[in-house]
Design an enzyme around this catalytic site. Structure first.
Site, PDB file in Angstrom:
ATOM      1  CG  HIS A  92      -2.172  -1.116   1.424  1.00 21.87           C
ATOM      2  ND1 HIS A  92      -2.730  -1.362   2.321  1.00 21.87           N
ATOM      3  CD2 HIS A  92      -1.781  -2.438   0.181  1.00 21.87           C
ATOM      4  CE1 HIS A  92      -3.672  -2.139   2.103  1.00 21.87           C
ATOM      5  NE2 HIS A  92      -3.208  -3.105   0.414  1.00 21.87           N
ATOM      6  CD  GLU A  94      -1.457   4.594   3.454  1.00 22.00           C
ATOM      7  OE1 GLU A  94      -2.983   5.069   3.649  1.00 22.00           O
ATOM      8  OE2 GLU A  94      -1.417   3.358   2.676  1.00 22.00           O
ATOM      9  CB  CYS A 122      -6.239  -0.753   5.068  1.00 23.45           C
ATOM     10  SG  CYS A 122      -4.272  -1.406   5.417  1.00 23.45           S
ATOM     11  CB  CYS A 125      -1.894   1.497   6.393  1.00 24.68           C
ATOM     12  SG  CYS A 125      -0.977   0.522   4.540  1.00 24.68           S
TER      13      CYS A 125
END
Length: 192
Positions: A92, A94, A122, A125
């Site tokens: 992701h 991040e 999420c 993360c």
């Protein structure tokens, strides 16, 4: 009877909880937590500048998620969603930014930074953000907004932070100027 058979019989009598039930219980516990999470309604002009950078990263990713990590007005790492490109479901925006930061500067330098991201992190993360000691999170699209467009674990960053009393974090929900918001929405629609 052998020991393995005894363990199987003991396990068969245990009540197994569904994933959904566990997630609901965790989310409920987070909502009921008394630990405050500080949230601001909107950001400064500098916040908007860094959010635009995160959105630019998102435009280049596999999905519309990009992030930048900042300290003292300087961008120290960037990341975009590379899940498809790297065949890595943990890539992701991040996580990519955090991994790049760690590779270049180490974990001690990450503490107290600000992470800007195009979509609210999420659970995975946000867990990484908390464990890394990032001091401030600024996001554009919320978990409910993201969840309306794609699969999403419906637990907000504030809920995760509320359960992480060991390292406080300030969370700012970003309100962007209309031109940036429109281009972000176009990107989100194109990517989802």
């Amino acid at each position: 009877m052998n020991r393995f058979h005894d363990q199987c019989n003991a396990n068969s009598t245990m009540h197994l909880h569904s994933r959904r039930g566990i997630v609901i219980a965790l989310a409920s516990a987070a909502v009921l937590s008394s630990r405050p999470v500080f949230a601001a309604a909107d950001g400064s002009p500098e916040d908007q500048q860094f959010m635009r950078m995160a959105i630019d990263e998102a435009r280049q990713g596999d999905y519309a998620f990009g992030a930048v990590i900042v300290r003292d007005g300087q961008v120290l790492a960037r990341g975009r969603n590379l899940g498809k490109t790297n065949d890595d479901p943990t890539a992701h925006g991040e996580m990519v930014a955090i991994r790049r930061f760690l590779a270049d500067r180490g974990s001690a330098a990450l503490r107290g930074t600000t992470l800007y991201t195009s979509g609210e992190p999420c659970v995975m993360c946000m867990g990484a953000i908390v464990w890394c000691g990032i001091g401030r999170l600024v996001f554009a699209a919320s978990v409910p907004q993201v969840g309306a467009k794609m699969n999403q674990i419906m637990i907000t960053s504030a809920e995760v932070a509320a359960r992480s009393s060991f390292d406080p974090i300030t969370i700012t929900k970003m309100l962007l100027a209309p031109p940036v918001q429109e281009s972000c929405q176009e990107n989100v629609k194109a990517s989802w």
